[in-house]
Write an enzyme that holds these catalytic residues in place. Sequence first.
Site, short mmCIF file in Angstrom:
data_model
loop_
_atom_site.label_atom_id
_atom_site.label_comp_id
_atom_site.label_asym_id
_atom_site.label_seq_id
_atom_site.Cartn_x
_atom_site.Cartn_y
_atom_site.Cartn_z
N SER A 186 -23.57 -1.69 -17.85
CA SER A 186 -24.00 -2.84 -17.05
C SER A 186 -24.99 -2.39 -16.07
O SER A 186 -25.59 -3.28 -15.41
CB SER A 186 -22.68 -3.47 -16.26
OG SER A 186 -22.08 -4.16 -17.42
N LYS A 205 -25.09 -5.67 -5.86
CA LYS A 205 -24.31 -6.59 -6.90
C LYS A 205 -23.15 -7.18 -6.30
O LYS A 205 -22.36 -6.56 -5.52
CB LYS A 205 -23.95 -5.57 -8.13
CG LYS A 205 -23.26 -6.41 -9.24
CD LYS A 205 -22.95 -5.44 -10.47
CE LYS A 205 -22.37 -6.16 -11.50
NZ LYS A 205 -22.14 -5.10 -12.77
N SER A 254 -24.25 -6.07 -17.26
CA SER A 254 -23.81 -7.27 -16.39
C SER A 254 -24.43 -7.47 -14.93
O SER A 254 -24.50 -8.39 -14.45
CB SER A 254 -22.36 -7.24 -15.97
OG SER A 254 -21.89 -6.20 -15.11
#
Lengths: 484, 100
Positions: A177, A78, A153
């Site tokens: 997330s 990420k 997210s």
Amino acid sequence: MEIVGLTVDRLHEALRARATSVREVCARTLERIEALNGRLGAFLTINRDEALQRAEDLDRELARGDWRPLMGVPVAIKDNICTRGLRTTCASKILHNFVPPYNATAVERLLEAGAIIIGKTNCDEFAMGSSNENSAFGIVRNPWDAERVPGGSSGGSGAAVAADLCVVALGSDTGGSVRLPAAFCGVVGLKPTYGRVSRYGLVAYGSSLDQIGPITKTVADAARVLQVIAGRDPRDSTSSNHPVPDYLAALNGEINGVRLGVPREYFGPGLDEEVKEAVWRAIHRFADLGAEIVEVRLPHTEYAIACYYIIATAEASSNLARYDGVRYGYRAEGARTLREMYRRTRHEGFGAEVKRRIMLGTYVLSAGYYDAYYLKALKVRALIERDFREAFARCDLIVGPTSPTVAFRLGEKMADPLAMYLSDVYTIMANLAAIPAISIPVGLSREGLPIGLQLHARPFEEAMLLRVAHAYERAFPFSQKPPL
Amino acid sequence: MPITKSDVEKIAQLAHLELTEEEKEQFTVQLAAIVAYVEKLNELDTTDVPPMAHAGRDERADYAQRDDIVSEGLGQDLALRNAPDPARGYFRVPKVIEEG
């Protein structure tokens, strides 16, 4: 070598049998990213040359007979987790050109374990969002339905794993997330206990809530990744030196007599009927496998979102004060004074949701409001943690849905921030209570969208979480793949 | 307590954020809705509840500070590498002292 559905287990079997090479798998993965990323938007940076170079180095190691726990595994990271020499943007204009001078500890450990960083994945800006629509560099599409969100997210990581653009991925989880994108994309997502994985090099959002966690295709792969990244790190004073058990050895299929708590608060109004049915069907299957089902209460569940959005935004407003155009990232042009430069840099560099959260966090911490909002939220957080302690006196794991709905449509909740926040109703609890939780896929809706089930455990009981999730997966494998 | 546009302007100033007129209007409405929602917490009596000041503090763990051993830092070169306007080993910024 087929890379669709490729897991660490299968890759390692093939490498040991010399049926493939690290380079071949790496090259195939890069080809697939190039073919599909234009449609999905999962990656912001592809680490092509370095990944291939490293693959060749690892093949040479293999030829010498060396072995490492994640040997040759293509990993997606990420883009809010620092990678040395590889752009790390947090999907924000304010860090559009930031190249970290160091690796996050989790990344360092993956590299030591033989993994290959294949690229950096899209996410909501600074991990703030539930749909991945807040990225400054474009949306991510759900591999199961291009008109739906992948969840946020860590939407890029979820989509990349589901679409086989990597074998495993790292995400970060502040209010769900990792678990929400896992649920929406039909893969496994684990949020470890707060302090289980070092936060060094994870760009801070809500420091008392943030944890790095794996997104994978199987529970066994989640165990393998956690094994590598867990443990005390002198660079993160909140990381725990609680012993790291052998997670893989814990996957013995044993589920007999495990007490699964079902909190009635997780099955109330707002929960989609199809999700409810699928989760209950799974709960009955756990019972068939030998688990004991008990009813528990988490009476403060309805206060979790309010509590979270005070604490997370307060911490964010403080953490994001560092983006001022001085030391790194974007700087607004032409400001005549320092103060003007700060204001304009932040105005131009941050997106709407980040500004909204900085504003809310600044408000709840400001003179006259601190006690009414921030201190109040810390007290409610203590009540939520107590709810779990009391529930865990009666059961070993707590089970429920990961999300009240399946993946929603792109744009559906963008006009109403509060409606978006409510997507996190079941995931936020684990962050507030600092306990581990995992989302596993347990079926598809009639429209063909994945449904996630969530299990929570006591602090540092990831081994039991993984064991029970794995027992379910083994008996009822989720083998469907997105139509790509 | 309802949030007004002048509250939004004051908060923006505290947060070093410049906002457009449109953003001010929008945030006034949205923050008012969010703040009204979070006031739900006032339904709970928390008089005797100690605030959770530490997240998931593991009673069995040892959070002892590390030993005070000197180690290498980033160094000036690396520390400046991402700077928008480095100059002679420093971060250069616009004028700090404002007139008036």
